[in-house]
Write an enzyme that holds these catalytic residues in place. Structure first.
Site, PDB file in Angstrom:
ATOM      1  N   HIS A   1       1.061  -0.989  -0.263  1.00  5.72           N
ATOM      2  CA  HIS A   1      -0.050   0.106  -0.230  1.00  5.72           C
ATOM      3  C   HIS A   1       0.775   1.193   0.344  1.00  5.72           C
ATOM      4  CE1 HIS A   1      -3.522  -2.857   0.929  1.00  5.72           C
ATOM      5  NE2 HIS A   1      -4.115  -1.627  -0.255  1.00  5.72           N
TER       6      HIS A   1
ATOM      7  N   ARG B   1     -10.303   4.374  -1.167  1.00  7.31           N
ATOM      8  CA  ARG B   1     -10.141   3.631  -0.826  1.00  7.31           C
ATOM      9  C   ARG B   1     -10.505   4.329   0.415  1.00  7.31           C
ATOM     10  NH1 ARG B   1      -5.326   2.246  -4.585  1.00  7.31           N
ATOM     11  NH2 ARG B   1      -5.204   0.460  -4.585  1.00  7.31           N
TER      12      ARG B   1
ATOM     13  N   ARG C   1     -15.397   2.578  -2.063  1.00  5.58           N
ATOM     14  CA  ARG C   1     -15.329   0.893  -1.484  1.00  5.58           C
ATOM     15  C   ARG C   1     -15.215   1.451   0.299  1.00  5.58           C
ATOM     16  NH1 ARG C   1      -9.620  -2.160  -1.996  1.00  5.58           N
ATOM     17  NH2 ARG C   1      -9.052  -0.548  -0.890  1.00  5.58           N
TER      18      ARG C   1
ATOM     19  N   GLU D   1     -11.437 -10.272  -5.481  1.00  5.77           N
ATOM     20  CA  GLU D   1     -10.062  -9.891  -5.104  1.00  5.77           C
ATOM     21  C   GLU D   1      -9.066 -11.540  -4.230  1.00  5.77           C
ATOM     22  OE1 GLU D   1      -9.118  -6.517  -2.982  1.00  5.77           O
ATOM     23  OE2 GLU D   1     -11.366  -7.110  -2.219  1.00  5.77           O
TER      24      GLU D   1
ATOM     25  N   ASP E   1      -4.418  -8.221  -4.775  1.00  7.57           N
ATOM     26  CA  ASP E   1      -5.054  -8.646  -3.712  1.00  7.57           C
ATOM     27  C   ASP E   1      -5.440 -10.290  -4.915  1.00  7.57           C
ATOM     28  OD1 ASP E   1      -4.617  -8.068  -0.871  1.00  7.57           O
ATOM     29  OD2 ASP E   1      -6.380  -6.783  -1.149  1.00  7.57           O
TER      30      ASP E   1
ATOM     31  N   ARG F   1       1.933  -9.913  -0.882  1.00  6.80           N
ATOM     32  CA  ARG F   1       2.117  -8.780  -1.600  1.00  6.80           C
ATOM     33  C   ARG F   1       3.131  -7.652  -1.285  1.00  6.80           C
ATOM     34  NH1 ARG F   1      -3.606  -5.409  -1.715  1.00  6.80           N
ATOM     35  NH2 ARG F   1      -2.311  -3.895  -2.432  1.00  6.80           N
TER      36      ARG F   1
ATOM     37  N   CYS G   1      -9.358  -2.432 -11.130  1.00 13.18           N
ATOM     38  CA  CYS G   1      -9.235  -2.029 -10.056  1.00 13.18           C
ATOM     39  C   CYS G   1      -7.773  -2.254  -9.582  1.00 13.18           C
ATOM     40  CB  CYS G   1     -10.244  -1.214  -9.010  1.00 13.18           C
ATOM     41  SG  CYS G   1     -10.264  -1.397  -8.362  1.00 13.18           S
TER      42      CYS G   1
HETATM   43  C1  PEP Z   1      -6.720  -4.407  -5.586  1.00 15.01           C
HETATM   44  O1  PEP Z   1      -6.499  -6.057  -4.272  1.00 15.01           O
HETATM   45  O2  PEP Z   1      -6.668  -4.804  -6.210  1.00 15.01           O
HETATM   46  C2  PEP Z   1      -7.276  -3.526  -4.701  1.00 15.01           C
HETATM   47  C3  PEP Z   1      -7.546  -2.323  -6.088  1.00 15.01           C
HETATM   48  O3  PEP Z   1      -7.422  -2.794  -3.527  1.00 15.01           O
HETATM   49  P1  PEP Z   1      -6.083  -2.736  -2.610  1.00 15.01           P
HETATM   50  O4  PEP Z   1      -5.186  -2.481  -3.377  1.00 15.01           O
HETATM   51  O5  PEP Z   1      -6.854  -1.833  -1.781  1.00 15.01           O
HETATM   52  O6  PEP Z   1      -6.092  -3.738  -1.885  1.00 15.01           O
HETATM   53 MG    MG Z   2      -7.212  -5.560  -2.885  1.00 15.42          MG
END
Ligand code: PEP
Ligand code: MG
Length: 591
Positions: free
Chosen positions: A198, A307, A343, A443, A467, A477, A514
């Site tokens: 993140h 987010r 979200r 996800e 995810d 990740r 996304c």
């Molecule tokens: C994802 O998991 O691709 C997503 C867009 O959500 P985040 O990156 O906030 O987990």
């Molecule tokens: Mg995600």
């Protein structure tokens, strides 16, 4: 000019946010981070430095007491008493005297004196034969990290500097990154992380270059006197470059800017393939409070992901219903008719906020994350957020999206909460929207495999590939050690995307992507070929993805997807899509 450089003075890391940053180092100390910078202080500043230490101790003790009261409310006293020990530790005379002595004798800053004292006591603890006592060193580390955080006000330090800096740290949590005054930051060089951690996502949305995966030992040798070049395209970090190298990188930065400007010239053109298939491109926002002018200038079709969880990561204040309502309302009014997909809070995983969850988890990414935390542990916060959203929905084209869905019942439970909230608001005469599109993020492989069933009970899908890749291939990740395996183009991931598209067709609902995969021009073409209807990404990527889509036909995309689905390895797929773009969008390959 050639990019020549002295290779002994450079490191190769993982490029996670594009761009070139050139400037001196600003080291950040903190939990899990390397030694803070040792700063010499004059004799006359020693007392002030000791006072700073005591202010931080008082703040830490206060935070621990309020955490303890919060826990007492929820747990039995025994569990909450763990904090009693932490409070005792932070006020421990031996520890405080050791830090004070280090400041006096070493004439150094408080952070470094604390670091030295912690190192010393950790060593002492590690030699204790009794296992229980030995393990108390973990408590000391915890308390030390909290104290360090209260001591180090990076923003204040940077305000006092006469130049902007490259942030160097072992790791930065999303909360720490979100709190940074990034107007004075030139980029990030970190030991830990990966392209979809993140912090990397935040760096991209801030348009700041970032490189991760540089060994801690290399970072430890850097100080504020060192100048760095970070190449967020290749992952190269160069220390104290000579003037020729610096000039070459300045030229590279200019060429990248010019390329972007050329792409942006097409912002008013539709996002469609050469044979006329429209692929709407939306923008991801990492905060609901932001100015949409730059988003609108990209010609985006809407906001594909907001987010919201970053609003909940401030340990000192959780947003009230009224505060959230105002933020969402402003965003929806500004967006006008454009669809806005908000979200609900995706807390958990690496987005952990002090005071939100009392559950200690061994594997937070597999634990109470997203919808699970919302429905199981903090239904109070979830309801507050939903109420604020339903009220704000009156002001625009709101879509609500649920994160981390892995079962049908999670959608039903949420629907029933929404129904109840609507009835309560109707009874009280509070203005709100009753009908609005409710979508889910795909996800987890589990969600992709039941996409047909899910499609009948929700209004849209958005595939979170960040995810989906992590959970499909069992790759953390945020872990740079397994980043070499993190390949969104892996056929296992593509098969799940295909399955999601087919599932969505059963319920007649649209599918968007996304995750970061949508922001990669070659992979975006592949997603289109797999049948995805819309793509959502960081705004800076949108002009390049639009050009990629405008360069290919749907036939090219579908053919590439079919070939990719028949492959066994990510490298083969990457070569197929790179080949399509080399032919159709050669300018991209040049840059
Ligand atoms: C994802 O998991 O691709 C997503 C867009 O959500 P985040 O990156 O906030 O987990
Ligand atoms: Mg995600």
């Amino acid at each position: 000019m050639e990019l020549t450089e002295n290779l002994t003075n450079s490191f190769q890391g993982i490029a996670v946010s594009p761009g070139i940053g050139i400037g001196r180092v600003m080291k950040i100390a903190g939990p899990g981070n390397a030694a803070p910078e040792r700063l010499e202080i004059p004799e006359s500043s020693i007392n002030a430095e000791i006072e700073r230490l005591h202010t931080a101790i008082a703040a830490t003790a206060e935070q621990l007491s309020s955490l303890q009261s919060e826990l007492r409310r929820k747990l039995n006293n025994l569990d909450a008493d763990i904090f009693e020990f932490h409070i005792m530790l932070v006020r421990d005379r031996t520890l405080i005297t050791a830090i004070e002595n280090n400041i006096r004798s070493g004439k150094c800053n408080c952070e470094y004196a604390l670091y030295e004292a912690l190192e010393h006591f950790q060593k002492v603890f590690s030699t204790i034969p009794d296992e229980y006592l030995r393990e108390r060193s973990l408590d000391l580390r915890d308390v030390g990290a909290r104290l360090m955080e209260n001591l180090t006000d990076v923003n204040a330090v940077m305000q006092g500097l006469d130049d902007h800096r490259v942030i160097v740290a072992a790791s930065l949590t999303p909360t720490e990154t979100a709190r940074l005054d990034t107007s004075r930051v030139l980029g990030f060089v970190l030991e830990n992380g990966s392209v979809t951690s993140h912090t990397a996502i935040l760096a991209r949305s801030l348009n700041l270059p970032a490189v991760v995966g540089i060994p801690g030992a290399d970072l430890a040798n850097l100080s504020g006197a060192d100048k760095l070049i970070i190449d967020g395209f290749s992952g190269r970090v160069i220390v104290n470059p000579d003037s020729r190298t610096e000039e070459a990188y300045r030229l590279k930065a200019r060429a990248a800017d010019e390329f972007h400007a050329r792409m942006q010239a097409d912002n008013a053109l539709p996002s469609e393939t050469v044979d006329g298939f429209s692929i709407p491109l939306a923008v991801n926002l990492d905060s609901a409070c932001c100015d949409l002018s730059s988003v609108k200038s990209t010609g985006a079709s809407g906001i594909g992901l907001v987010r919201t969880e970053f609003m909940f990561l401030n340990p000192h204040h959780l947003p009230t219903e009224e505060e959230q309502f105002e933020v969402y309302k402003k965003l929806l009014i500004e967006a006008g008719d454009l669809p806005v997909v908000i979200r609900t809070m995706d807390i958990g995983g690496d987005k952990i906020a002090a005071g939100i969850s009392t559950v200690a988890e061994e594997n937070p990414f597999l634990g109470l994350r997203g919808i699970r935390l919302a429905l199981r542990e903090r239904v109070d916060l979830f309801k507050t957020q939903l109420r604020a959203l339903l009220r704000a929905g009156v002001y625009g084209n709101l879509h609500i999206m649920l994160p981390m869905i892995s079962s049908i019942s999670e959608v039903w439970e949420t629907r029933s909460i929404i129904d109840k909230l609507c009835s309560e608001m109707a009874e009280k005469g509070i203005e709100h929207v009753r009908e609005l599109p409710l979508g889910v993020m795909i996800e987890t492989p589990g969600a992709a495999l039941i996409a047909g069933e899910l499609s009948r009970i929700c209004d849209f899908f958005s595939i979170g590939t960040n995810d989906l890749v992590q959970y499909t291939r069992a790759i953390d990740r945020g872990n740079e050690h397994v980043a070499y395996l993190y390949r969104p183009a892996h056929p296992s991931v593509l098969k799940l995307i295909k399955q999601t598209v087919e599932g969505a067709r059963e319920g007649g609902i649209p599918v968007s992507v996304c995750g970061q995969m949508a922001a990669d021009p070659a992979l975006a073409v592949l997603l289109v070929g797999l049948g995805v209807h819309e793509l959502s990404m960081v705004d800076s990527a949108l002009p390049i993805v639009r050009r990629a889509i405008r360069s290919v036909s749907m036939y090219d995309a579908v053919q590439a997807a079919e070939k990719a689905l028949a492959c066994g390895r990510a490298a083969e797929v990457e070569e197929i899509v790179a080949g399509v773009l080399r032919e159709r969008f050669p300018e991209l390959a040049e840059i």
